[in-house]
Design an enzyme around this catalytic site. Structure first.
Site, short mmCIF file in Angstrom:
data_model
loop_
_atom_site.label_atom_id
_atom_site.label_comp_id
_atom_site.label_asym_id
_atom_site.label_seq_id
_atom_site.Cartn_x
_atom_site.Cartn_y
_atom_site.Cartn_z
N ASP A 30 29.55 -14.55 28.19
CA ASP A 30 30.32 -14.31 26.90
C ASP A 30 30.25 -15.50 25.76
O ASP A 30 30.80 -15.29 24.92
CB ASP A 30 31.87 -14.14 27.31
N GLN A 81 37.40 -10.63 31.83
CA GLN A 81 37.74 -9.67 30.56
C GLN A 81 38.98 -10.18 29.95
O GLN A 81 40.11 -10.36 30.51
CB GLN A 81 37.92 -8.25 31.20
N LYS A 97 30.42 -1.72 30.21
CA LYS A 97 29.85 -2.72 30.46
C LYS A 97 29.13 -2.53 31.69
O LYS A 97 27.69 -2.81 32.06
CB LYS A 97 30.31 -4.23 30.86
#
Ligand code: NAP
Length: 276
Positions: free
Chosen positions: A114, A91, A47
């Site tokens: 996300d 995460q 990322k």
């Protein structure tokens, strides 16, 4: 034929880079990690690389494994209120003592790059434009870039997770596919998978889908990633299946890169939502 996620990812990153180049204030992604999960370290590095390539700002908060939920919530609220931050990503997986659902839903929906908050999932269900969950969004984009129309197709999804299977089914439904969702309690799985024009597998079981479970000329999307002694491995037995099908995604190099690319897209979309 191989659906080359890596190639399409590079195209998307170049498109985003061109657009971001024209912005005076660069969008910013913040990634929050709790603990030191090895796979998470790899994903966060990918990322970070993606952000550097496109020209996004990137910040990584790495908190101790025993961080309590209140500290984590406090950080998320602070970032929600920070105008220089456009995307917040926690995460996963989080350590067991932390309620992931509570954490995800603490993220402001306009910064939820996300696409996992209840708000964004709800918007998807109601076919409203929102920040979409990156992996299923990546599958849709990959098919689209290869001019594969899903409308009227029989789409069978194996796996019903909140992260992949459920949002995948909604995205397919929104594009007029006829959708069947299978899971670990499905009886006679092969009966369903053999009917698929498009088979999407997200279960995390290496080489689980074999050639006898697939129709000739099907399109097979392998979301699974397992680390085995032989390296990364998908849920589909690629070598035995590849000659029978019309299109297939490899692992690695299929859905994985698309997930990173769609995160890149979501960061710019979040930035635009916040700067309307
Ligand atoms: P998950 O939360 O563990 O869900 C797995 C799903 O598979 C569950 O719905 C489970 O059914 C179903 N399942 C398990 N065994 C099955 C079987 N024998 N037959 C039919 N269904 C079965 O996993 P996930 O987060 O969705 O991830 C799935 C895989 O995709 C993993 O390998 C993960 O690493 C990979 N992944 C890849 C990407 C990417 O970017 N490429 C992104 C996310 C995930 P039940 O609901 O009945 O338990």
């Amino acid at each position: 034929m191989i659906l080359d996620g890596k190639k399409i990812k590079n195209q998307i990153l170049d498109e985003l880079k061109d657009e971001v180049n024209n912005l005076t204030i660069k969008p910013k992604l913040v990634v929050i990690q709790v603990g030191n999960n090895e796979a998470s370290n790899v994903y966060i590095k990918q990322k970070n690389n993606m952000c550097n390539y496109i020209g996004y700002n990137f910040e990584h908060f790495k908190l101790d494994e025993d961080t309590n939920i209140d500290n984590l919530l406090e950080l998320i609220y602070k970032l929600n209120n920070d105008d220089s931050v456009n995307g917040i990503l926690v995460q996963l997986p989080l350590p067991k003592h932390i309620d992931s659902n509570k954490i995800i839903n603490a993220i402001s929906p306009v910064k939820d790059v996300d696409g996992l908050t209840d708000t964004n999932i709800g918007m998807l269900c109601h076919k409203k434009d929102s920040l979409y969950s990156c992996t299923p969004y990546g599958v849709m984009e990959l098919l689209d870039r290869y001019d594969i129309d899903v409308s009227e197709k029989n789409v069978v999804i194996v796996g019903r997770s909140d992260l992949v299977g459920k949002p995948m089914s909604m995205m397919m439904l929104n594009k007029d596919a006829t959708v069947t969702i299978c899971h670990s309690k499905t009886n006679n799985l092969t009966e369903f998978t053999k009917k698929a024009d498009i088979l999407i597998v997200a279960i995390g079981k290496p080489n689980f889908i074999t050639t006898d479970m697939i129709r000739e000329d099907a399109i097979v999307i392998d979301v699974g990633i397992s680390r085995t002694e032989l390296g990364l491995c998908g849920d589909v037995d690629f070598d035995s299946v590849k000659d029978k099908v019309k299109y297939i995604t490899p692992v690695p190099g299929g859905v994985g890169p698309m997930t990173v690319a769609m995160l890149g897209k979501n960061i710019l979309k979040a930035y635009k939502l916040q700067n309307k």
